[in-house]
Design a protein around this motif. Structure first.
Motif, short mmCIF file in Angstrom:
data_model
loop_
_atom_site.label_atom_id
_atom_site.label_comp_id
_atom_site.label_asym_id
_atom_site.label_seq_id
_atom_site.Cartn_x
_atom_site.Cartn_y
_atom_site.Cartn_z
N LEU A 1 20.42 -15.68 32.62
CA LEU A 1 21.79 -15.32 32.28
C LEU A 1 22.31 -16.19 31.14
O LEU A 1 21.81 -17.29 30.94
CB LEU A 1 22.69 -15.49 33.50
CG LEU A 1 22.36 -14.61 34.70
CD1 LEU A 1 23.21 -15.01 35.90
CD2 LEU A 1 22.57 -13.15 34.37
N VAL B 1 27.86 -18.19 32.13
CA VAL B 1 28.01 -17.57 33.45
C VAL B 1 27.94 -18.68 34.49
O VAL B 1 27.00 -19.48 34.51
CB VAL B 1 26.92 -16.51 33.71
CG1 VAL B 1 27.05 -15.94 35.10
CG2 VAL B 1 27.00 -15.41 32.67
N GLU C 1 30.26 -16.62 40.15
CA GLU C 1 30.82 -15.54 39.33
C GLU C 1 30.23 -14.20 39.75
O GLU C 1 29.05 -14.09 40.04
CB GLU C 1 30.52 -15.81 37.85
CG GLU C 1 31.25 -14.88 36.91
CD GLU C 1 31.11 -15.32 35.47
OE1 GLU C 1 31.19 -14.41 34.60
OE2 GLU C 1 30.93 -16.51 35.20
N VAL D 1 28.93 -10.57 38.90
CA VAL D 1 28.32 -9.89 37.77
C VAL D 1 27.81 -8.54 38.26
O VAL D 1 27.93 -8.21 39.44
CB VAL D 1 27.16 -10.72 37.18
CG1 VAL D 1 27.67 -12.03 36.60
CG2 VAL D 1 26.09 -10.99 38.22
#
Length: 65
Positions: free
Chosen positions: A24, A28, A32, A34
């Motif tokens: 990633l 990020v 978080e 996603v």
């Protein structure tokens, strides 16, 4: 446009959830939310730190020493 791709995935029996590994972007953060591409569909996911394990060790035969 995708920022990355899943490199491998499977079911984590110890955490009772699906696990996907991906590279990633550096911005990020852990925790978080996603979305990851799975079989042509976008699926919600949460970024986690490894190793993944059940903290109560309920699904592990013996706790680590």
């Amino acid at each position: 446009m995708p920022a990355s791709r899943v490199t491998s995935g499977g079911y984590g029996h110890r955490v009772d959830a699906s696990i996907a590994y991906a590279c990633l972007p550096v911005d990020v953060e852990v925790g978080e939310q996603v979305e990851v591409g799975v079989s042509g569909m976008w699926v919600p996911a949460v970024v986690a730190v490894e190793p993944l394990y059940g903290p109560e060790y309920l699904r592990v035969r013996t706790p680590p020493r």
